[in-house]
Design an enzyme around this catalytic site. Sequence first.
Site, mmCIF file in Angstrom:
data_model
loop_
_atom_site.group_PDB
_atom_site.id
_atom_site.type_symbol
_atom_site.label_atom_id
_atom_site.label_comp_id
_atom_site.label_asym_id
_atom_site.label_seq_id
_atom_site.Cartn_x
_atom_site.Cartn_y
_atom_site.Cartn_z
ATOM 1 N N ASP A 13 -17.336 80.958 -7.454
ATOM 2 C CA ASP A 13 -16.083 81.033 -6.590
ATOM 3 C C ASP A 13 -15.730 82.328 -6.043
ATOM 4 O OD1 ASP A 13 -16.084 78.246 -7.394
ATOM 5 O OD2 ASP A 13 -14.810 78.726 -9.237
ATOM 6 N N LYS A 16 -18.383 82.451 -1.515
ATOM 7 C CA LYS A 16 -19.633 82.478 -0.956
ATOM 8 C C LYS A 16 -19.479 81.389 0.344
ATOM 9 C CE LYS A 16 -21.495 80.910 -4.859
ATOM 10 N NZ LYS A 16 -20.390 81.248 -5.638
ATOM 11 N N ALA A 39 -21.465 73.004 -7.635
ATOM 12 C CA ALA A 39 -20.839 74.044 -6.585
ATOM 13 C C ALA A 39 -19.532 73.447 -5.813
ATOM 14 C CB ALA A 39 -21.873 74.450 -5.749
ATOM 15 N N GLY A 40 -18.745 74.307 -5.673
ATOM 16 C CA GLY A 40 -17.773 73.960 -4.783
ATOM 17 C C GLY A 40 -17.513 75.134 -3.639
ATOM 18 N N HIS A 41 -18.055 74.992 -2.524
ATOM 19 C CA HIS A 41 -17.830 76.004 -1.480
ATOM 20 C C HIS A 41 -16.971 75.681 -0.310
ATOM 21 C CE1 HIS A 41 -22.120 77.603 -2.748
ATOM 22 N NE2 HIS A 41 -21.204 77.529 -3.657
ATOM 23 N N GLN A 223 -23.072 79.288 -7.927
ATOM 24 C CA GLN A 223 -22.744 79.768 -9.011
ATOM 25 C C GLN A 223 -22.849 81.260 -8.683
ATOM 26 O OE1 GLN A 223 -25.163 76.873 -9.474
ATOM 27 N NE2 GLN A 223 -23.174 75.624 -9.190
ATOM 28 N N VAL A 299 -14.135 71.829 -7.919
ATOM 29 C CA VAL A 299 -14.560 70.702 -7.969
ATOM 30 C C VAL A 299 -14.182 70.056 -9.093
ATOM 31 C CG1 VAL A 299 -17.089 69.717 -9.261
ATOM 32 C CG2 VAL A 299 -17.100 71.676 -7.840
#
Length: 428
Positions: A13, A16, A39-41, A223, A299
């Site tokens: 986090d 990215k 992932a949560g971008h 990550q 997420v």
Amino acid sequence: MSTIVITGTQWGDEGKGKIVDYLASKADTVVRFQGGCNAGHTVVAAGEEYKLRLLPSGILYKGTLNIIANGVAFDPEVCLQEMDAMAARGIDTSNIRISDRAHVVMPYHRLMDGIGDAQRGADKIGTTGRGIGPCYMDRDDRIGIRVCDLMEKEEFAKKLKKNLDIKNGELAAVYFHEPLDYDEVLAEYEGYAERLRPLVTDTIPLVNEEIDAGRKVLFEGAQATMLDIDYGTYPYVTASHPISGGVTIGAGVAPKKIDRVVGVVKAYCTRVGEGPFPTEQLNEIGDKLREAGHEFGTVTGRPRRTGWLDAVVVRHAGLLSGIDYMAVTRLDILDGFDEIKICTGYKYKRQLLKGVPASLNVLAEVEPVYETFPGWKTDISGIRSYEELPENARKYLERMAEVTGIALGIISVGPSREQTIILDKDMF
Ligand code: GDP
Ligand code: IMO
Ligand code: MG
């Protein structure tokens, strides 16, 4: 420069997604090479916020090729949901390609992840519950189902049967859960297979041809170093290799083809889930960082743990990934602080440790050595050049570069594309 890797240097986090989106304006191809929908971008473009889990963050540019490579734990349901959500917002999703070698996340992976982590009790890892760990476990156990299997009706039916025989036994005996129905899972996944078929291909020649033809290829890490299965705070880690070397394994690209590595560094530190975090601030400072930064997981919505920047961690990331440039994000979140700290080393039993210790018992006991900096107490979110940044902000950044030994490349002062200061225009 034709290839660039964007890697997280802390516990994820870092921003990215924003940096990938910014650099993707120059890219022909964006590749996800590890992790999955854990992932949560977040990308903010033209005032719109997009939260990407599985799709590469290059998706917002028309004409960019977006590859989900073999190293990704591929969840077909999430992929299709994200594609539909993107399409509903007018984003073209025809430029996605999915590796036929990627391992497929199955319903039992998600169940075993969620129940299994809860069963660890006080030792829980705090996973995202997306089935990523169990999917990679099956890969390493050599019983995994790959995208190419999903594309072959009979092979998939056979492999699903074999897996459900094993998994339903495990679900009953270990996870106290009712069995999954073979016909239901089969029908569900056959439906995904039909929709995904046009996008599935051998991505190895695809990525390599792009590189060999001199086109610009960006590898989007998910990550981060401290969550790397080998180099992070094991066992409080994810199940893949987010470091730059993960590209060679996860996308089928030889090490010599990687030109440049950018490490994304949040100007302070956060962590979601359990595990050691030496610079964590379990006090008013930590609360202030969480509030100023709206630090809640993309997420899972969990509050993120917060603390000061840890240069030991960033040095570790720099060494492991060969980071050429730092992209420092969220500097604006520190606008309201009177004092800001950087941890430059760890003291353990009166000795200064050089790196991140493997033993979590040692890591739990280290005493961070801090340097303190005066804050700048000004809103920097509208600043667009390095020279215009307040002197105290520049001093903080320059010391960050000194203590990590990594050059500054990008400074981000807000979530949107425009809120970016780039120090080397030829970086990519
Ligand atoms: P990722 O997982 O590394 O892509 O990061 P996340 O998207 O999970 O979390 C980073 C958050 O910070 C997102 O909400 C971004 O929109 C936001 N963000 C990125 N860069 C900046 C920045 O420089 N300033 C501020 N205020 N927000 C940022
Ligand atoms: P991005 O790409 C932050 C953390 C989880 C948990 C551990 C293992 O958005 O930076 P997993 O579900 O992967 O088995 O969980 O890793 N984790 C992340 N933390 N950002 C992420 O991704 C993460 N992906 C996994 O919270 O502690
Ligand atoms: Mg994230």
